[in-house]
Design a protein around this motif. Structure first.
Motif, PDB file in Angstrom:
ATOM      1  N   SER A 199      24.066 -53.307  -7.273  1.00 20.73           N
ATOM      2  CA  SER A 199      24.159 -52.520  -8.491  1.00 20.73           C
ATOM      3  C   SER A 199      24.694 -51.123  -8.212  1.00 20.73           C
ATOM      4  CB  SER A 199      22.783 -52.423  -9.162  1.00 20.73           C
ATOM      5  OG  SER A 199      21.834 -51.860  -8.279  1.00 20.73           O
ATOM      6  N   ASP A 202      28.264 -51.580  -8.846  1.00 16.56           N
ATOM      7  CA  ASP A 202      28.583 -52.063 -10.197  1.00 16.56           C
ATOM      8  C   ASP A 202      28.076 -51.145 -11.303  1.00 16.56           C
ATOM      9  OD1 ASP A 202      29.658 -54.242  -8.900  1.00 16.56           O
ATOM     10  OD2 ASP A 202      27.830 -55.432  -9.073  1.00 16.56           O
ATOM     11  N   LEU A 203      26.854 -50.599 -11.145  1.00 17.80           N
ATOM     12  CA  LEU A 203      26.211 -49.875 -12.242  1.00 17.80           C
ATOM     13  C   LEU A 203      25.956 -48.400 -11.946  1.00 17.80           C
ATOM     14  CD1 LEU A 203      23.582 -52.621 -13.183  1.00 17.80           C
ATOM     15  CD2 LEU A 203      25.823 -52.229 -14.220  1.00 17.80           C
ATOM     16  N   LYS A 207      20.967 -46.290 -12.071  1.00 13.32           N
ATOM     17  CA  LYS A 207      20.445 -47.624 -12.357  1.00 13.32           C
ATOM     18  C   LYS A 207      19.859 -48.249 -11.097  1.00 13.32           C
ATOM     19  CE  LYS A 207      19.838 -51.501 -14.639  1.00 13.32           C
ATOM     20  NZ  LYS A 207      18.799 -51.623 -15.686  1.00 13.32           N
ATOM     21  N   THR A 208      20.540 -48.082  -9.958  1.00  9.27           N
ATOM     22  CA  THR A 208      20.048 -48.622  -8.691  1.00  9.27           C
ATOM     23  C   THR A 208      18.730 -47.960  -8.302  1.00  9.27           C
ATOM     24  OG1 THR A 208      22.324 -48.999  -7.971  1.00  9.27           O
ATOM     25  CG2 THR A 208      20.628 -49.027  -6.270  1.00  9.27           C
ATOM     26  N   THR A 211      16.000 -49.373 -10.442  1.00  7.80           N
ATOM     27  CA  THR A 211      15.768 -50.770 -10.054  1.00  7.80           C
ATOM     28  C   THR A 211      14.932 -50.835  -8.783  1.00  7.80           C
ATOM     29  OG1 THR A 211      17.860 -51.482 -11.047  1.00  7.80           O
ATOM     30  CG2 THR A 211      16.862 -52.956  -9.421  1.00  7.80           C
ATOM     31  N   ASP A 233      26.116 -39.274 -12.758  1.00 14.81           N
ATOM     32  CA  ASP A 233      25.756 -40.469 -11.997  1.00 14.81           C
ATOM     33  C   ASP A 233      26.758 -40.716 -10.879  1.00 14.81           C
ATOM     34  OD1 ASP A 233      24.167 -42.705 -11.435  1.00 14.81           O
ATOM     35  OD2 ASP A 233      25.484 -44.023 -12.583  1.00 14.81           O
TER      36      ASP A 233
END
Length: 339
Positions: A199, A202-203, A207-208, A211, A233
């Protein structure tokens, strides 16, 4: 740099031992395969070889034909296992060559430093190589182990053979097999995330980060709170993955040793374009004046590696235990030109 050399040396020794173990397994398979071939030849020699050619399938299932079939199936299985092990040996050999190259480079750079010359090694590149290796391991696990577990589905073919005679048992076996497959794949996905959070690519980092915190929450009864207070970010992936590793190590230590009830993690960005990690727990802490202080001579490999990561990024770490709270303040420059 001494810690990096130690890490590379240990990884190299481990890889060589793994390669020797794999080669030993291959040798045992070759011996077992040869014994199977001899057993098949012996059975055939004790029969009329000509008659075997004209036997029907039902006749072949009788007497020694069944034994030959079982041995042949075992021989095929051993051949497949040998091929898998040979592929793993090739991967391990490439890893050994890479580690030897990195170790040789790090040794040469240490000699330059010992003469008082300016440090020329690129610490950013060292971390990049470490993370690239972790990414490779994650890909290998996904492509080999997961595929191997997926092969459990072939066991369902056996279930198909008993389906007509015992449907209830067949359905039960199918359910068990599928549950094992799902659980194994989910577990391996967790391992892959720990090795390289996909992630992150990808994100993004935020977000990571959240998570990773959620996964940590699932492993403890401690209350884990997290705040991400950066305006952006956008972050270099090498810095991002290092920060995740640091947070995972700190949380792991708190969960295992602190005997506390809560953890607080906050990530900020200050005016000097530095990433600020504020971490605290309400556990027992430790005496900062003793050698166990992670800022001095801690013998724990996890904290040593964390300290090394911070140093390689030109970061700084401060530790404080006050009023029943152990806190870490970690600063890492976001400008990669300073690294």
């Amino acid at each position: 740099m001494d810690e990096i050399q130690k890490y590379l040396t240990e990884e190299l020794q481990s890889a060589k031992e793994e390669k020797e173990n794999l080669e030993e397994q291959i040798h045992k398979i070759e011996i077992e395969t040869e014994l199977i071939c001899q057993a098949i030849d012996k059975i055939v020699m004790n029969q009329d070889a000509t008659s075997l050619v004209f036997m029907s399938e039902e006749e072949f299932q009788g007497f020694d034909g069944t034994e030959i079939k079982k041995l042949s199936q075992k021989k095929t299985a051993l051949a497949e296992e040998k091929l898998r092990l040979q592929q793993t040996v090739s991967q391990t050999a490439r890893r050994i060559a890479k580690l030897e190259r990195l170790l040789k480079q790090s040794t040469g750079k240490l000699k330059e430093d010992s003469t008082g010359a300016k440090k020329v090694y690129n610490t950013y590149e060292v971390i990049y190589m470490q993370e690239a290796d972790r990414q490779r391991i994650a890909r290998d696990i996904h492509d080999t182990v997961v595929q191997g577990l997926t092969a459990l589905i072939h066991k369902n073919e056996f279930v198909g053979k008993i389906f007509e005679t015992d449907k209830q048992r067949a359905q039960l076996e199918l359910k068990k097999n599928n549950n094992v497959i799902r659980d194994s794949i989910n577990e391996l996905r967790n391992i892959i995330f720990d090795l390289r959070p996909m992630s992150l690519d990808d994100l993004g980092f935020e977000k990571t980060f959240y998570t990773a915190i959620e996964k940590i929450k699932g492993t403890t009864q401690m209350v884990v709170k997290a705040d991400y207070l950066c305006d952006t970010d956008s972050m270099n992936p090498i810095i991002g993955i290092t920060v995740i590793r640091i947070i995972q190590e700190l949380c792991s230590n708190s969960i295992k040793y602190s005997k506390g009830t809560k953890i607080q993690v906050t990530i900020k960005q200050d005016k000097q374009n530095e990433l600020l990690i504020l971490y605290s727990d309400n556990g027992e802490g430790y005496d900062l004046n003793k050698p166990t202080d992670c800022t001095k001579n801690n013998t724990g490999f996890g904290l040593n590696m964390m300290r090394e990561r911070i140093a390689l990024l030109q970061g700084k770490m401060e530790v404080c235990y006050k009023d029943g709270e152990l806190s870490y303040t970690i600063r890492i420059p976001l400008d990669t030109q300073k690294i």
